[in-house]
Design an enzyme around this catalytic site. Structure first.
Site, short mmCIF file in Angstrom:
data_model
loop_
_atom_site.label_atom_id
_atom_site.label_comp_id
_atom_site.label_asym_id
_atom_site.label_seq_id
_atom_site.Cartn_x
_atom_site.Cartn_y
_atom_site.Cartn_z
N CYS A 34 -3.84 -7.64 -1.19
CA CYS A 34 -3.63 -9.09 -1.20
C CYS A 34 -3.36 -9.61 0.21
O CYS A 34 -3.38 -10.82 0.42
CB CYS A 34 -2.48 -9.47 -2.13
SG CYS A 34 -0.89 -8.80 -1.61
N CYS A 104 4.05 -6.52 -6.27
CA CYS A 104 4.71 -7.30 -5.20
C CYS A 104 6.12 -6.74 -4.93
O CYS A 104 6.58 -6.74 -3.79
CB CYS A 104 4.80 -8.76 -5.58
SG CYS A 104 3.28 -9.42 -6.29
FE1 FES Z 1 0.61 -9.85 -2.68
FE2 FES Z 1 2.37 -10.56 -4.45
S1 FES Z 1 0.24 -10.94 -4.51
S2 FES Z 1 2.68 -9.33 -2.72
#
Ligand code: FES
Length: 153
Positions: A34, A104
């Site tokens: 991400c 996360c």
């Molecule tokens: Fe990347 Fe939450 S989506 S840390």
């Protein structure tokens, strides 16, 4: 997606945001998938107690909330207690996270461990049970491919 009241509280009003000048230990980790990044600063005294902790997170709301909660959980604790912090304990303290946001919370655990690792390296000591950081983003600058470093849960 349903977030608990505690997650919303720590997201909208995060505790211990900032940085510590000349910190005893700094840990920066990232999630290659991400692209979110979390940095934790620790000030540790001679009795191995974490006197101060601050964080900066460039990431999603769950990452901000978990970093905030992680700093609250380790502030005033010993290194050994901080070492026991897991993403599960952070999630429990937040009354849970939606399943697709569990990864996360791993950043919070890893950032604390990376900051402890940095502290140990600076002090020239070994912290029993502490493993080297798995996602030290500094290494990206040396051209390694870390795409598969962080399992997405
Ligand atoms: Fe990347 Fe939450 S989506 S840390």
């Amino acid at each position: 997606m349903q977030y608990s009241a505690k997650v919303m509280d720590h997201f909208t009003n995060p505790r211990n945001v900032g940085e510590i000048e000349g910190a005893s230990g700094v840990g920066t980790v990232g999630n290659a998938k991400c692209g979110d990044i979390m940095r934790i600063y620790l000030n540790i005294d001679d009795n191995n107690i974490i006197r101060d902790v601050k964080f900066k997170t460039f990431g999603c709301g769950a990452a901000v909330a978990t970093s905030s909660m992680a700093t609250e959980l380790i502030k005033g604790k010993s290194i050994n207690e901080a070492l026991k912090l897991t993403n599960k304990s952070v999630m429990e303290a937040l009354d849970g996270l939606p399943p697709i946001k569990v990864h996360c919370s791993l950043l919070a655990e890893e950032a604390v461990h990376a900051a402890l690792w940095d502290y140990a390296e600076k002090k020239g000591i070994k912290i029993e049970g502490l493993k080297p950081p798995v996602s030290d983003i500094d290494e990206h600058e040396h051209g390694h491919d870390h795409d598969n470093d962080i399992p997405m849960i």
